[in-house]
Design a protein around this motif. Structure first.
Motif, PDB file in Angstrom:
ATOM      1  N   GLU A  70       0.856  -1.186   0.000  1.00  0.00           N
ATOM      2  CA  GLU A  70       0.000   0.000   0.000  1.00  0.00           C
ATOM      3  C   GLU A  70       0.887   1.230   0.000  1.00  0.00           C
ATOM      4  OE1 GLU A  70      -3.376   2.197   2.804  1.00  0.00           O
ATOM      5  OE2 GLU A  70      -3.083   0.015   2.958  1.00  0.00           O
ATOM      6  N   ILE A  71       0.729   2.080  -1.007  1.00  0.00           N
ATOM      7  CA  ILE A  71       1.636   3.222  -1.151  1.00  0.00           C
ATOM      8  C   ILE A  71       0.927   4.574  -1.077  1.00  0.00           C
ATOM      9  CG2 ILE A  71       3.268   1.878  -2.530  1.00  0.00           C
ATOM     10  CD1 ILE A  71       2.178   3.363  -5.016  1.00  0.00           C
ATOM     11  N   GLY A  72      -0.403   4.577  -0.958  1.00  0.00           N
ATOM     12  CA  GLY A  72      -1.085   5.864  -0.918  1.00  0.00           C
ATOM     13  C   GLY A  72      -2.578   5.714  -0.820  1.00  0.00           C
ATOM     14  N   GLU A  73      -3.262   6.843  -0.988  1.00  0.00           N
ATOM     15  CA  GLU A  73      -4.719   6.855  -0.852  1.00  0.00           C
ATOM     16  C   GLU A  73      -5.324   7.896  -1.774  1.00  0.00           C
ATOM     17  OE1 GLU A  73      -5.424   9.664   3.000  1.00  0.00           O
ATOM     18  OE2 GLU A  73      -4.252   7.820   3.334  1.00  0.00           O
ATOM     19  N   VAL A  74      -6.603   7.685  -2.088  1.00  0.00           N
ATOM     20  CA  VAL A  74      -7.360   8.585  -2.948  1.00  0.00           C
ATOM     21  C   VAL A  74      -8.225   9.487  -2.078  1.00  0.00           C
ATOM     22  CG1 VAL A  74      -8.993   8.742  -4.872  1.00  0.00           C
ATOM     23  CG2 VAL A  74      -7.366   6.842  -4.768  1.00  0.00           C
ATOM     24  N   ARG A  75      -8.260  10.772  -2.430  1.00  0.00           N
ATOM     25  CA  ARG A  75      -9.028  11.750  -1.668  1.00  0.00           C
ATOM     26  C   ARG A  75      -9.911  12.574  -2.602  1.00  0.00           C
ATOM     27  NH1 ARG A  75      -4.140  14.153   2.211  1.00  0.00           N
ATOM     28  NH2 ARG A  75      -3.802  12.243   3.442  1.00  0.00           N
ATOM     29  N   GLU A  76     -10.868  13.273  -2.015  1.00  0.00           N
ATOM     30  CA  GLU A  76     -11.639  14.235  -2.800  1.00  0.00           C
ATOM     31  C   GLU A  76     -10.689  15.249  -3.410  1.00  0.00           C
ATOM     32  OE1 GLU A  76     -14.826  14.243  -3.382  1.00  0.00           O
ATOM     33  OE2 GLU A  76     -15.721  12.938  -1.855  1.00  0.00           O
ATOM     34  N   GLY A  77     -10.972  15.667  -4.633  1.00  0.00           N
ATOM     35  CA  GLY A  77     -10.081  16.636  -5.259  1.00  0.00           C
ATOM     36  C   GLY A  77     -10.385  16.831  -6.721  1.00  0.00           C
ATOM     37  N   SER A  78      -9.353  17.239  -7.463  1.00  0.00           N
ATOM     38  CA  SER A  78      -9.574  17.587  -8.869  1.00  0.00           C
ATOM     39  C   SER A  78      -8.458  17.092  -9.783  1.00  0.00           C
ATOM     40  CB  SER A  78      -9.708  19.112  -8.988  1.00  0.00           C
ATOM     41  OG  SER A  78      -8.560  19.756  -8.449  1.00  0.00           O
ATOM     42  N   GLY A  79      -7.800  15.986  -9.410  1.00  0.00           N
ATOM     43  CA  GLY A  79      -6.808  15.410 -10.303  1.00  0.00           C
ATOM     44  C   GLY A  79      -5.367  15.655  -9.936  1.00  0.00           C
ATOM     45  N   ASN A  80      -5.119  16.122  -8.724  1.00  0.00           N
ATOM     46  CA  ASN A  80      -3.744  16.363  -8.287  1.00  0.00           C
ATOM     47  C   ASN A  80      -3.133  15.105  -7.681  1.00  0.00           C
ATOM     48  OD1 ASN A  80      -3.748  19.278  -8.800  1.00  0.00           O
ATOM     49  ND2 ASN A  80      -5.240  19.356  -7.127  1.00  0.00           N
ATOM     50  N   VAL A  81      -1.828  14.966  -7.834  1.00  0.00           N
ATOM     51  CA  VAL A  81      -1.083  13.888  -7.183  1.00  0.00           C
ATOM     52  C   VAL A  81       0.005  14.528  -6.344  1.00  0.00           C
ATOM     53  CG1 VAL A  81       0.329  11.827  -7.481  1.00  0.00           C
ATOM     54  CG2 VAL A  81      -1.557  12.272  -9.064  1.00  0.00           C
ATOM     55  N   ILE A  82       0.012  14.209  -5.057  1.00  0.00           N
ATOM     56  CA  ILE A  82       0.963  14.786  -4.119  1.00  0.00           C
ATOM     57  C   ILE A  82       1.833  13.676  -3.554  1.00  0.00           C
ATOM     58  CG2 ILE A  82       1.268  16.134  -2.016  1.00  0.00           C
ATOM     59  CD1 ILE A  82      -0.027  17.660  -4.338  1.00  0.00           C
ATOM     60  N   LEU A  83       3.139  13.875  -3.614  1.00  0.00           N
ATOM     61  CA  LEU A  83       4.081  12.937  -3.011  1.00  0.00           C
ATOM     62  C   LEU A  83       4.473  13.436  -1.628  1.00  0.00           C
ATOM     63  CD1 LEU A  83       5.964  10.395  -3.445  1.00  0.00           C
ATOM     64  CD2 LEU A  83       7.734  12.052  -4.065  1.00  0.00           C
ATOM     65  N   GLU A  84       4.234  12.586  -0.627  1.00  0.00           N
ATOM     66  CA  GLU A  84       4.737  12.859   0.713  1.00  0.00           C
ATOM     67  C   GLU A  84       6.131  12.268   0.792  1.00  0.00           C
ATOM     68  OE1 GLU A  84       2.249  12.410   4.487  1.00  0.00           O
ATOM     69  OE2 GLU A  84       3.620  10.685   4.599  1.00  0.00           O
ATOM     70  N   THR A  85       7.152  13.116   0.875  1.00  0.00           N
ATOM     71  CA  THR A  85       8.531  12.643   0.794  1.00  0.00           C
ATOM     72  C   THR A  85       8.962  11.940   2.078  1.00  0.00           C
ATOM     73  OG1 THR A  85       9.590  14.633   1.685  1.00  0.00           O
ATOM     74  CG2 THR A  85       9.024  14.643  -0.673  1.00  0.00           C
ATOM     75  N   LYS A  86      10.096  11.276   1.989  1.00  0.00           N
ATOM     76  CA  LYS A  86      10.637  10.572   3.154  1.00  0.00           C
ATOM     77  C   LYS A  86      10.931  11.517   4.308  1.00  0.00           C
ATOM     78  CE  LYS A  86      12.982   7.186   0.191  1.00  0.00           C
ATOM     79  NZ  LYS A  86      14.306   6.662  -0.258  1.00  0.00           N
ATOM     80  N   TYR A  87      11.096  12.799   3.991  1.00  0.00           N
ATOM     81  CA  TYR A  87      11.488  13.780   5.003  1.00  0.00           C
ATOM     82  C   TYR A  87      10.302  14.601   5.504  1.00  0.00           C
ATOM     83  CZ  TYR A  87      15.796  12.439   2.710  1.00  0.00           C
ATOM     84  OH  TYR A  87      16.824  11.697   2.160  1.00  0.00           O
ATOM     85  N   GLY A  88       9.094  14.211   5.084  1.00  0.00           N
ATOM     86  CA  GLY A  88       7.904  14.887   5.574  1.00  0.00           C
ATOM     87  C   GLY A  88       7.431  16.043   4.724  1.00  0.00           C
ATOM     88  N   GLY A  89       8.155  16.375   3.672  1.00  0.00           N
ATOM     89  CA  GLY A  89       7.726  17.429   2.764  1.00  0.00           C
ATOM     90  C   GLY A  89       6.729  16.912   1.737  1.00  0.00           C
ATOM     91  N   HIS A  90       6.259  17.804   0.893  1.00  0.00           N
ATOM     92  CA  HIS A  90       5.289  17.432  -0.138  1.00  0.00           C
ATOM     93  C   HIS A  90       5.677  18.082  -1.459  1.00  0.00           C
ATOM     94  CE1 HIS A  90       3.064  16.766   3.625  1.00  0.00           C
ATOM     95  NE2 HIS A  90       2.396  15.854   2.959  1.00  0.00           N
ATOM     96  N   ARG A  91       5.494  17.333  -2.544  1.00  0.00           N
ATOM     97  CA  ARG A  91       5.682  17.914  -3.879  1.00  0.00           C
ATOM     98  C   ARG A  91       4.673  17.324  -4.831  1.00  0.00           C
ATOM     99  NH1 ARG A  91       9.063  14.951  -7.680  1.00  0.00           N
ATOM    100  NH2 ARG A  91      10.007  13.097  -6.729  1.00  0.00           N
ATOM    101  N   ARG A  92       4.294  18.115  -5.798  1.00  0.00           N
ATOM    102  CA  ARG A  92       3.273  17.706  -6.754  1.00  0.00           C
ATOM    103  C   ARG A  92       3.913  16.880  -7.863  1.00  0.00           C
ATOM    104  NH1 ARG A  92      -1.402  21.847  -8.387  1.00  0.00           N
ATOM    105  NH2 ARG A  92      -1.426  21.775  -6.113  1.00  0.00           N
ATOM    106  N   LEU A  93       3.250  15.792  -8.221  1.00  0.00           N
ATOM    107  CA  LEU A  93       3.715  14.930  -9.304  1.00  0.00           C
ATOM    108  C   LEU A  93       2.837  15.151 -10.535  1.00  0.00           C
ATOM    109  CD1 LEU A  93       4.304  11.540  -7.415  1.00  0.00           C
ATOM    110  CD2 LEU A  93       5.991  13.302  -7.972  1.00  0.00           C
ATOM    111  N   GLY A  94       3.474  15.285 -11.693  1.00  0.00           N
ATOM    112  CA  GLY A  94       2.735  15.414 -12.939  1.00  0.00           C
ATOM    113  C   GLY A  94       3.084  14.287 -13.887  1.00  0.00           C
ATOM    114  N   LEU A  95       2.652  14.403 -15.116  1.00  0.00           N
ATOM    115  CA  LEU A  95       3.014  13.434 -16.143  1.00  0.00           C
ATOM    116  C   LEU A  95       4.490  13.613 -16.507  1.00  0.00           C
ATOM    117  CD1 LEU A  95      -0.083  13.800 -18.497  1.00  0.00           C
ATOM    118  CD2 LEU A  95       0.349  11.951 -16.857  1.00  0.00           C
TER     119      LEU A  95
END
Length: 342
Positions: free
Chosen positions: A307-332
């Motif tokens: 299990e690597i993640g979860e789906v939430r309400e939204g509009s098509g964004n993908v967010i990576l929660e990094t190993k260090y606790g930060g977040h960055r947006r993933l695109g194509l």
């Protein structure tokens, strides 16, 4: 052969040499539809891929299907360079790459067709090795080749061999998915990621891949186990070109949901991580050729899946929660890090 293998008896030439050849390479005349074409088909393709369907010598295959079945059909082309690599070759890749597309749609693969574009000068040993590999892959999955075609192009107008394959399967009622992710779904993956793309890129950049091999293989057993587990399977994809990140982004946009991926939970082999660090690559964007990404609801997850993640309400964004606790947006994926990876 035009959509069917053709033959010309047991004719041989040049003191019993297969294909009537004096050398060991494909000639332009092996693609002219004449005697050498017939011998090429008999001595290489029918030798390994012959069966009741290809033996009909017809211009099309007549395929029995279950009454009322929902049919799945897919097609793909393979231009990988190099054509032989640790863990596989272009023949094995062309079979599993197409059958995997059927499995992740919920289908049970039944039939495969193949088209071969061969460059003049390709060694017969290489060609037969590729065809043999395809036959072994098909047998391992219980799928038959039902139609095929060969063409030969002049030296310098191709690069050894390209293969196109099309697959047909049936989707049982119990494996029909709604084909979109829902808020609350879990994102799971069937194994470690990035190994096929990383292996090919290492070879192309003259880096020793060490013990790393492509993950090229069938996803059928993992998919079957997932359905048997009783978990609600809403959608599946195989993360080939563009890798895990691109597939998740596509599903998020299609489903009009957001997806959170946790970097710490993505399974990566240690030897793969070493190469990733050396080459400065991101495993999230490297293709797999034997893995599944699934979006599932309640229910148990089979052993071997992560299990690597979860789906939430939204509009098509993908967010990576990094190993260090930060977040960055993933695109194509934007621009291929290296072309002809599959």
């Amino acid at each position: 052969m035009d959509n069917n293998p053709v033959g010309s008896g047991n004719a041989r030439g040049n003191a019993g040499s297969p294909l009537g050849r004096r050398d060991s390479r494909v000639l332009l005349s092996h693609g002219d539809g004449g005697l050498l074409t017939h011998r090429l088909v008999e001595d290489v393709f029918l030798k390994h891929l012959g069966n009741a369907f290809t033996g009909q010598m017809d211009d099309s295959a007549r395929l029995p299907l279950p009454p009322g079945a929902e049919i799945a059909h897919t097609t793909d082309s393979f231009v990988v360079d190099p054509i032989f690599f640790p863990g596989g070759d272009i023949g094995k890749l062309s079979v599993f790459g197409t059958l995997n597309d059927l499995w992740v749609s919920g289908a049970l693969p039944l039939y495969l067709s193949a088209g071969f574009i061969i460059e003049e000068g390709l060694g017969f040993a290489e060609l037969e090795g590729i065809v043999r590999s395809m036959a072994e892959a098909l047998r391992s999955c219980g799928v038959g080749l039902v139609a095929a075609d060969t063409k030969v192009v002049p030296r310098g107008k191709g690069d050894k061999i390209y293969i196109n394959t099309s697959g047909v399967g049936v989707i049982p009622p119990e494996r029909r998915m709604q084909r979109k992710a829902l808020p609350g779904d879990r994102v799971i993956v069937s194994g470690t990621v990035g190994e096929h793309g990383l292996t090919i890129m290492a070879l192309r950049t003259n880096v020793d891949p060490g013990s790393l091999t492509s993950d090229c293989g069938p996803v059928g057993p993992a998919v079957d186990e997932l359905f048997r587990s009783g978990v609600q399977v809403h959608m599946m994809r195989d993360p080939t070109r563009g890798g895990l990140a691109s597939v998740v982004k596509e599903v998020a946009e299609l489903s009009a949901c957001d997806v959170l991926i946790r970097e710490s939970q993505i399974p990566i082999r240690p030897e793969a991580q070493e190469l990733l660090d050396l080459l400065g690559l991101d495993a999230l964007y490297l293709p797999c050729e034997g893995r599944v990404v699934a979006f599932v609801g309640p229910g148990p997850i089979p052993e071997g899946w992560s299990e690597i993640g979860e789906v939430r309400e939204g509009s098509g964004n993908v967010i990576l929660e990094t190993k260090y606790g930060g977040h960055r947006r993933l695109g194509l994926l934007e621009g291929a890090p290296l072309p002809r990876i599959c």
